[in-house]
Design an enzyme around this catalytic site. Structure first.
Site, PDB file in Angstrom:
ATOM      1  CE  LYS A  80    -100.295  21.350  50.860  1.00 11.63           C
ATOM      2  NZ  LYS A  80    -101.354  20.774  51.664  1.00 11.63           N
ATOM      3  CB  SER A 158    -100.299  23.208  55.143  1.00 12.82           C
ATOM      4  OG  SER A 158    -100.909  22.057  54.185  1.00 12.82           O
ATOM      5  CB  SER A 182    -103.808  21.375  55.541  1.00 12.47           C
ATOM      6  OG  SER A 182    -103.605  21.348  56.422  1.00 12.47           O
TER       7      SER A 182
END
Length: 493
Positions: A80, A158, A182
């Site tokens: 990420k 997210s 998330s």
């Protein structure tokens, strides 16, 4: 052979690599090829690093030949783009950090590299991890690989890029962060497993901060066992993080085989929301039936302050974001607004140009609730509610060993469907936010499909630092569910 390599579990790939059935370079090349073929449709990666990945694979092959390879040797992962990676651009999906190249490595990614993992690149996310649909990224939205022809669905947020990459076979696993859901929400919407460990289990050092008391690094995998293996590498005490827990890291992978016989599974009555889709309620009941059949006992429990969780979160998280993002001022690093005026003009122009609409909204909310006239009315009260939510969980875990709930109130929705209504968007986190506020471990397990053929997940929550029980329950659900459905957009298809 190439397509089958992108369908392996981490355990199966590791075993085959050690048996020299194929090389780490071959495994990595298969995933590099998959990214090249599919990512133009998914936009799961902000930065691709094929050359670094293949170099890492060669190092893994050398270690495998020597017999001193780490437990993740040759396993290709997505990272990420919130984790700092030495010499590789780290953007937090924001224009303000669009050209930032860290000179240091986050502890979590350093641990993965130590164990021989191969990094394929940096995955897309909502800007600064603020979002539930991965539509606020400065690098464009991520498309859910389960999208039907002619309709783009969100992957959740997210950590939507990580979830989409793992679901589509572009990576064997990925890192994520969970501040309000998330990891778990995109895992549910993309039909994979995602684990948020206890706060402090994984170091936050080198992770671009959103809300420091809520940010939880954790793994994505296509199975519960894959998540357990990844967490075993990611976790551990870190003196560079003052909130890191100085606790031994258990054998999480071994816990997946424990079974649930004799365990008490709690059903929080407050999670039965009015208007919840019947198919989600039915899946929840099915999950409880699976656990009963496996030898567990189901117990009704109460978490009375859950109903205040979302409101408390959207005070605490923006407040901490407002404080954390104050460092982006155009002076030391990142974007600098062009101005001939004074320092205030520099700050204003830099932030106006660098931050997207959702980030600006949360900064404004956070600054407001921290202001002198409203601090006690909002922020202090929200922290008191947070303490009550933790107390509810503590009392519930005096009666049960784990809790089972739905992960999300809905399946994946269309891009653009909720982007103009922030409150409706925030409601996607209604089942996930309480575990973040309490700091307890929680994971999403793919358990079924809705009427449109889209994946739905079940959420398992456990006592602080009892990820082993969470993995055991998750693995039992996974075994009973037999979830083998795969997305339309995936490697090799």
């Amino acid at each position: 052979m190439t397509s089958s390599l992108t369908e392996l579990s981490i355990a199966a790939a590791s075993e085959a690599l050690r048996a020299r059935k194929f090389s780490a370079r071959e495994l990595t090349q298969a995933h590099v090829d998959a990214i090249a073929a599919l990512d133009s449709q998914l936009n799961a990666f902000i930065t691709q690093t094929p050359e670094l990945a293949l170099a890492g694979a060669d190092q893994a092959d050398a270690a495998l030949s020597r017999g001193d390879a780490g437990k993740l040797a040759g396993i290709p992962l997505g990272i990420k783009d919130l984790f700092c990676t030495t010499g590789v651009r780290t953007t937090a999906a924001s224009r303000i950090l669009g050209h930032f190249v860290p000179p240091y490595e986050s502890t979590v990614t350093a641990n993965l590299l130590r164990d021989g993992a191969v990094f394929l690149g940096k995955t897309n996310l909502d800007e600064f991890a603020m979002g539930s649909s991965n539509e606020s990224s400065a690098f464009g939205p991520v498309t859910n690989p389960w999208s039907p022809p002619g309709k783009a669905l969100v992957p959740g947020g997210s950590s939507g890029g990580s979830a989409a990459a793992v679901s589509a076979g572009l990576a064997m696993g990925a890192t994520g962060t969970d501040t309000g859901g998330s990891i778990r929400q995109p895992a549910s919407l993309c039909g994979i497993a995602g684990m948020k460990p206890t706060y402090g289990r994984c170091s936050r050092y080198g992770v671009v901060a959103f809300a420091s008391s809520l940010d939880h690094p954790g793994p994505f995998g296509r199975s519960v066992a894959d998540c357990a293996t990844l967490l075993g590498s990611m976790a551990g005490f870190d003196p560079k993080d003052s909130t890191s827990a100085d606790r031994a890291v258990p054998d999480f992978a071994a816990a997946c085989a424990r079974g649930v016989k004799g365990l008490r599974i709690g059903v929080p009555r407050e999670y039965r929301q009015d208007g919840m889709a019947q198919e989600i309620d039915a899946l929840w009941e099915q999950g409880l039936a699976w656990l009963r059949d496996a030898g567990a006992t189901v117990v009704d429990v109460s978490l009375p302050h859950t109903k205040y969780g979302l409101a408390a979160y959207y005070i605490v998280a923006p407040a901490e974001a407002s404080s954390n993002l104050a460092r982006y001022d155009g002076v030391r690093f990142g974007l600098r607004g062009q101005t001939n005026g004074d320092l205030d003009d520099l700050y204003e122009l830099t932030r106006a140009e660098g931050f997207g609409e959702e980030v600006q909204r949360r900064i404004l909310i956070g600054t407001y609730v921290l202001s002198a006239g409203y601090y006690d009315a909002y922020y202090t009260r929200a922290q008191k509610v947070r303490a009550l939510i933790l107390r509810d969980f503590t009392e519930a875990f005096g009666q049960v060993d784990a809790l089972l709930t739905p992960t999300t109130p809905n399946a994946a929705f269309a891009q653009g469907e909720k982007v103009d209504d922030p409150v409706t968007m925030y409601l996607n986190d209604v089942f996930t936010v309480p575990a973040d506020l309490a700091g307890i471990p929680a994971m999403s397990v793919p358990a079924g499909l809705d009427g449109a053929g889209l994946p739905l997940g079940l959420q398992v929550m456990g006592r602080p630092f009892d990820e082993e029980t969470v993995f055991a329950v998750g693995a039992a659900i996974e075994k009973s569910a037999g979830f083998t459905a795969r997305p339309r957009l995936r490697a090799g298809v």
